[in-house]
Design an enzyme around this catalytic site. Sequence first.
Site, PDB file in Angstrom:
ATOM      1  N   ASP A 604       0.885  -1.214  -0.100  1.00 19.32           N
ATOM      2  CA  ASP A 604      -0.126  -0.002   0.060  1.00 19.32           C
ATOM      3  C   ASP A 604       0.700   1.337  -0.056  1.00 19.32           C
ATOM      4  OD1 ASP A 604      -2.296  -1.633   0.016  1.00 19.32           O
ATOM      5  OD2 ASP A 604      -2.773  -0.696   2.052  1.00 19.32           O
ATOM      6  N   TYR A 605       2.114   1.215   0.508  1.00 18.71           N
ATOM      7  CA  TYR A 605       2.822   2.337   0.473  1.00 18.71           C
ATOM      8  C   TYR A 605       3.977   2.394  -0.696  1.00 18.71           C
ATOM      9  CZ  TYR A 605       0.685   2.419   4.807  1.00 18.71           C
ATOM     10  OH  TYR A 605      -0.252   2.390   5.810  1.00 18.71           O
TER      11      TYR A 605
END
Length: 834
Positions: A604-605
Amino acid sequence: MTEEKKTEGMLSPYRVLDLTDEKGLLCGKLLGDLGADVIKVERPGGDSARKIGPFYHDEADPEKSLFWFAFNTSKRGITLDIKTAAGQATFKQLVETADFVIESFPPGYMNRLGLGYSALEKVNPGIIMVSVTPFGQTGPYKDYKAPDIVAWAMGGYMYAYGTTGRSPVRMSHYSQAYLNAASRAMLGAMLALYHREMTGEGQQVDVSIQESVAKSSSHHEVYWDMRKVNKQWTKGLLGGDIRLKLMWACKDGYVLWTFFGGTGGMRRSRPLVELLDSEGMADDFLREFDWEVFNTAEATEETVKRLEEPTSKFFMAHTKAELLEMAVKRRLQLYPVATTKDILESVQLAAREFWVEIAHPELGTTITYPGAFVKTAEAPPRISRRAPLIGEHNQEILQKELALPKQELLALRQAKDYPARLNRRSQRENLPKKLFEGVKVVGFTWVVVGPAIIKALADYGAEVIKIEGRSHPDQLRVSGGPVKDGIPGVDRNGWVAWFNSGQLSVALNLATPKGVELAKRFVARADIVVENMAGGVMKRMGLGYEELKKVKPDIIMLSACMQGQTGPHFNLPGLGSHLAALAGFCQITGWPEQDPTEVGAYTDYIVPSFAASCLAAALLYRRHTGRGQYIDMSQYEAGAHFMAPLILDYVVNQRIANRMGNRHIYAAPHGAYRCRGEDRWCVVAVFTDDEWGSFARVIGNPAWTNDSRVGTLLSRKKNEDELDRLVEEWTINHSPEEVMNLMQVAGVAAGVVETCEDLMEHDPQLRQRRFFLELDHPEGFKHHVPRHAFVLSKLPGEVRRAPLLGEHNEYALKELLGMSDDEIAELVIEGVVE
């Protein structure tokens, strides 16, 4: 694929001078894949990153480093000694015709050579200098050493993820912290380029590796901000004392799965029970279990045991591949913990033609590489050439190109459809005050990835409208995660406040035809649409790219779903934690004798920097050509780029990467050591003999430091368990801050394993650089949001609070779409506007 002349890419008109070592190599590689002319500038004899393994056929040769291969494709290469006057003069000649300089030297090094930003700006006022350093160009820690384990510790990731009963642990092998920073450096570079296109001004992009890691651990920082809890992944999934199992052994490895309760419990958990029942493994307790009333935060030990025992037996009866196919058929959020072998054999990646064959004529072979990090309809990214040999293009660049007149050299690089860059201040009257002022974005986004992508545009002035609804709200609003003061509410969730800052919220019921038509009206006035729904969802709603192109022909649409919009697994639902398993990160994290470690929603990052950079490039491309496009980003494929050297190791050497705990092939001691205080740790990393001597002096030169068993790196590696015990006998008597400061002053890399409290309350580096910004929430409390992991010298961003659900309905419908009060009231009555 053989090496061939570059075709047009979105960044074809631009030149990059890449001076980085392993801390920034990925940044130049990604810009090169987007079409930029990237020149890797190495010192005579070659870059230090060439010494990093694994190696082709395990031959430790600077021309055979698979790490080098992975992160230097799409670059040409020269050697240049910038420490000499002649080398500096040549470098300045290159700067005259360049757009970017990327460097990763210690703060102040380039200034001492006369090659800092202030000097290069005089050579080329439009130059963009991207500087990647452990802690940034300023602050009390700016001169501290930070190999990966230090950055991982001081960025908060090691404390958040680990194994119960053992020391905090980093991801094994090469530096993931550096890759995080390099991807964020690309985003900073693209923002600066967009600014330069509007103003003619270059600037410096100051990238902090510590801040990059802190951005990647922010799932947990929100718990401290909202609840004053130092959250750890190993201490309960959603709260409470009972730890729901996520990592499950199966016949040939592991899979990631967790039971869900509440409103989604029946939809998510029941299908697995049905699978167990079909094979005679579900008892009455499982068959009759009420998933909607199941609260994972309040589960009893007995309940968890009765859920997990038959499930464990079921998983052990099947292989990872079998379980994945079952998951695809029933749309289960069940994913394999993939090895590099599994990634290479993925039917999904094969179907999407992700892999490319790159010719290595010097080796007499071709090697399979991860392909483009995104699929675009226009000027698609591609690997244009293998990584350069040492000095391979010296004659081509230093002797031929630099002999050309400057204007002729510029003409060689200038694509015919691209206008000359804006250079004169007189041409810049009435330009927008904010970078993306006038750029309009519509987001059909939820959870983390989508909101984080459009947040990057919102923070720099774009008008970003997030379309959500009350009947189907963003999952984060109802996740049961970190809510302020423990009081639930769709507007009180810290993750929503964290990832949706700067956006406007319009609540529409997209299950209605009128809701879809209203959404299209917002798209008709937009420049960009971003969505991260499951594959195919937007198309089924009537909001796919072909439909949206009818209302806005030059729209730029980016889809960032789990595994892309095509392929046999395109619509398999899941979260970032599932992709972290699928992309191989869990397999390489933890202790070799234990199960793999969950690493949270790691991908997600990774994805937002890739995606937002691509959007900035697409905006520039549309500005130059008038053409919008569709961008299909697979989060899986983006994540695979952070595994590239280990993937190449399997391709070439048939070696499957595994967990190494905190071990490092070139360092000892290298680990996290218990310090004075409850659950307090400090990492220490000794790489050279000089550092070992300094380390011994710091701890008082006890007799054991002169023992032959620790006198050399080789001997220390052979006795590493005993060495770790002896090191901890000293660290346990000191606070982690004392250990860090004593070691760093002596030139030894060390860093506090920071908790979320440390990051947000005590870290002087983050405080001085104002990394966490305080905002007022309309529900009457204050909270914090991190800025980006870089600082732009001439372009401050603005972090504004996240919206309440539907907060901007009236403004958006009335002021932006020109609707009357009566029209709006009618839509509310009909349930279209929520």
